[in-house]
Each structure stands twice: as structure tokens, then as C-alpha cells.
Motif scaffolding. Sequence first.
Motif, PDB file in Angstrom:
ATOM      1  N   TYR A  74       0.831  -1.194   0.000  1.00 58.98           N
ATOM      2  CA  TYR A  74       0.000   0.000   0.000  1.00 58.98           C
ATOM      3  C   TYR A  74       0.868   1.247   0.000  1.00 58.98           C
ATOM      4  N   ARG A  75       0.226   2.382  -0.134  1.00 61.70           N
ATOM      5  CA  ARG A  75       0.885   3.672  -0.092  1.00 61.70           C
ATOM      6  C   ARG A  75       0.091   4.560   0.848  1.00 61.70           C
ATOM      7  N   VAL A  76       0.756   5.352   1.647  1.00 58.74           N
ATOM      8  CA  VAL A  76       0.111   6.262   2.578  1.00 58.74           C
ATOM      9  C   VAL A  76      -0.238   7.550   1.839  1.00 58.74           C
ATOM     10  N   ALA A  77      -1.444   8.028   2.040  1.00 58.71           N
ATOM     11  CA  ALA A  77      -1.872   9.297   1.445  1.00 58.71           C
ATOM     12  C   ALA A  77      -2.445  10.181   2.543  1.00 58.71           C
ATOM     13  N   SER A  78      -2.080  11.436   2.524  1.00 59.92           N
ATOM     14  CA  SER A  78      -2.580  12.389   3.500  1.00 59.92           C
ATOM     15  C   SER A  78      -4.060  12.654   3.267  1.00 59.92           C
ATOM     16  N   VAL A  79      -4.785  12.844   4.351  1.00 62.41           N
ATOM     17  CA  VAL A  79      -6.198  13.185   4.238  1.00 62.41           C
ATOM     18  C   VAL A  79      -6.428  14.664   4.548  1.00 62.41           C
ATOM     19  N   ARG A  80      -5.359  15.395   4.700  1.00 65.83           N
ATOM     20  CA  ARG A  80      -5.473  16.836   4.931  1.00 65.83           C
ATOM     21  C   ARG A  80      -6.012  17.494   3.669  1.00 65.83           C
ATOM     22  N   ASP A  81      -6.783  18.545   3.882  1.00 66.26           N
ATOM     23  CA  ASP A  81      -7.326  19.286   2.745  1.00 66.26           C
ATOM     24  C   ASP A  81      -6.194  19.896   1.930  1.00 66.26           C
ATOM     25  N   ILE A  82      -6.324  19.811   0.636  1.00 69.78           N
ATOM     26  CA  ILE A  82      -5.316  20.363  -0.267  1.00 69.78           C
ATOM     27  C   ILE A  82      -5.894  21.620  -0.905  1.00 69.78           C
ATOM     28  N   GLU A  83      -5.231  22.730  -0.687  1.00 69.41           N
ATOM     29  CA  GLU A  83      -5.611  24.010  -1.277  1.00 69.41           C
ATOM     30  C   GLU A  83      -4.385  24.587  -1.968  1.00 69.41           C
ATOM     31  N   PRO A  84      -4.543  25.123  -3.154  1.00 70.74           N
ATOM     32  CA  PRO A  84      -3.403  25.787  -3.790  1.00 70.74           C
ATOM     33  C   PRO A  84      -2.902  26.921  -2.894  1.00 70.74           C
ATOM     34  N   ASP A  85      -1.579  27.085  -2.847  1.00 68.77           N
ATOM     35  CA  ASP A  85      -1.025  28.123  -1.982  1.00 68.77           C
ATOM     36  C   ASP A  85      -0.386  29.272  -2.765  1.00 68.77           C
ATOM     37  N   LYS A  86      -0.606  29.311  -4.065  1.00 67.66           N
ATOM     38  CA  LYS A  86      -0.077  30.386  -4.911  1.00 67.66           C
ATOM     39  C   LYS A  86      -1.241  31.084  -5.612  1.00 67.66           C
ATOM     40  N   PRO A  87      -1.073  32.368  -5.942  1.00 67.48           N
ATOM     41  CA  PRO A  87      -2.178  33.113  -6.558  1.00 67.48           C
ATOM     42  C   PRO A  87      -2.442  32.763  -8.026  1.00 67.48           C
ATOM     43  N   VAL A 113      17.466   8.427   3.625  1.00 64.37           N
ATOM     44  CA  VAL A 113      16.158   8.026   3.124  1.00 64.37           C
ATOM     45  C   VAL A 113      15.065   8.957   3.640  1.00 64.37           C
ATOM     46  N   GLU A 114      15.118   9.304   4.910  1.00 64.57           N
ATOM     47  CA  GLU A 114      14.086  10.168   5.491  1.00 64.57           C
ATOM     48  C   GLU A 114      14.062  11.524   4.791  1.00 64.57           C
ATOM     49  N   TYR A 115      15.219  12.060   4.460  1.00 71.72           N
ATOM     50  CA  TYR A 115      15.304  13.348   3.766  1.00 71.72           C
ATOM     51  C   TYR A 115      14.671  13.243   2.376  1.00 71.72           C
ATOM     52  N   VAL A 116      15.020  12.192   1.659  1.00 65.65           N
ATOM     53  CA  VAL A 116      14.449  11.975   0.318  1.00 65.65           C
ATOM     54  C   VAL A 116      12.945  11.759   0.428  1.00 65.65           C
ATOM     55  N   ALA A 117      12.523  10.987   1.415  1.00 64.71           N
ATOM     56  CA  ALA A 117      11.094  10.706   1.598  1.00 64.71           C
ATOM     57  C   ALA A 117      10.308  11.983   1.886  1.00 64.71           C
ATOM     58  N   LYS A 118      10.895  12.899   2.644  1.00 61.37           N
ATOM     59  CA  LYS A 118      10.204  14.167   2.909  1.00 61.37           C
ATOM     60  C   LYS A 118      10.017  14.952   1.620  1.00 61.37           C
ATOM     61  N   TRP A 119      11.037  14.976   0.763  1.00 63.54           N
ATOM     62  CA  TRP A 119      10.898  15.679  -0.516  1.00 63.54           C
ATOM     63  C   TRP A 119       9.881  14.978  -1.416  1.00 63.54           C
ATOM     64  N   ARG A 120       9.807  13.656  -1.317  1.00 58.80           N
ATOM     65  CA  ARG A 120       8.788  12.932  -2.087  1.00 58.80           C
ATOM     66  C   ARG A 120       7.404  13.387  -1.661  1.00 58.80           C
ATOM     67  N   GLU A 121       7.193  13.512  -0.363  1.00 52.99           N
ATOM     68  CA  GLU A 121       5.900  13.943   0.145  1.00 52.99           C
ATOM     69  C   GLU A 121       5.606  15.390  -0.244  1.00 52.99           C
ATOM     70  N   VAL A 122       6.634  16.251  -0.232  1.00 53.84           N
ATOM     71  CA  VAL A 122       6.455  17.638  -0.683  1.00 53.84           C
ATOM     72  C   VAL A 122       6.033  17.644  -2.147  1.00 53.84           C
ATOM     73  N   LEU A 123       6.706  16.836  -2.952  1.00 53.53           N
ATOM     74  CA  LEU A 123       6.384  16.763  -4.380  1.00 53.53           C
ATOM     75  C   LEU A 123       4.947  16.278  -4.591  1.00 53.53           C
ATOM     76  N   ILE A 124       4.548  15.254  -3.874  1.00 55.98           N
ATOM     77  CA  ILE A 124       3.182  14.732  -4.003  1.00 55.98           C
ATOM     78  C   ILE A 124       2.168  15.809  -3.615  1.00 55.98           C
ATOM     79  N   ARG A 125       2.447  16.520  -2.529  1.00 56.76           N
ATOM     80  CA  ARG A 125       1.533  17.590  -2.109  1.00 56.76           C
ATOM     81  C   ARG A 125       1.457  18.676  -3.183  1.00 56.76           C
ATOM     82  N   GLN A 126       2.598  19.035  -3.756  1.00 59.19           N
ATOM     83  CA  GLN A 126       2.610  20.067  -4.798  1.00 59.19           C
ATOM     84  C   GLN A 126       1.785  19.619  -5.997  1.00 59.19           C
ATOM     85  N   LEU A 127       1.905  18.350  -6.369  1.00 59.15           N
ATOM     86  CA  LEU A 127       1.110  17.831  -7.481  1.00 59.15           C
ATOM     87  C   LEU A 127      -0.386  17.922  -7.170  1.00 59.15           C
TER      88      LEU A 127
END
Length: 143
Positions: A74-87, A113-127
Amino acid sequence: MPKGIQNLILEMVQNCPRPVKSIASEVGKPYSTLMRELDPEDRGAKLGVEMLLPLMQACDSTLPLRYLAEEMGYRVASVRDIEPDKPTFHEELLDTYQALVEYHRAMLEGRPVEYVAKWREVLIRQLKEDFAFYVTRRSGEGA
């Protein structure tokens, strides 16, 4: 990822930007006890499963959760609301591009690995932010 959940939890704590003594205090353990419980070679002390969530919260890390999910297919996905943060949509896309650059740079540099994983999560959130902006823009056009 490191082999075994015990090594992974130890890596998470060691790579946390916070001092281990601060983490130990937050989870209610003496520093020496926590270090013994985290040591995969110490057969006399083991970390209880009930400590996993407090450690993840103290380290602000989902690495063990992602590891366990991946082991189960499986893959973990955040359930936090996603809102664009740029105008603008263009600025939102540029954020994603920068996140992709940082993610790839971290891997090429051989970062932990933890550092790379954090950037992966940032990238997923940005997408997700890109997609949310796109959907909002499209629905505003009547599409």
C-alpha cells in the motif's frame, strides 16, 4: 529503505533535526532508556509498539508508517485538505518543478532516506495543489 522496522525507527530518530534528548523527553522516556530501546542489537530492551506514534509525532515523520504500508503493498496518502497556496496557476506549477528538482537532487546526492522521503511527500503535495488549482480553474470556465 533500511532493512527492518527497528533500523528504520532508529534512522528516523537519528536523522530528526531535533536533539534525541528532546525527543526522549517529549515521549516520556529517559534518554538512555530510549536509546537502548531503539538499538536493534540490544536484546534486553525493546521499543513497544505504543511508542511508535509518539515517536513519529515527535520526529514529524511518517517514515515507519510508509514502510509498513509499502511492505503490505500500500501507499500512505494524506487526508489533509489540499488548497493551492499560490495566486496563479503558473506559480503553482513552478513550486512543483522546484519540489521535483529538490527530490531528484536529494537522491543524486545520496541523502538519508528520510530526507528523500520528505521531498517525495512535498512533491506529491505540490502535485495535488496543481490538480486542485486546475480543477478550480476548469470549473470556473464551465467545463
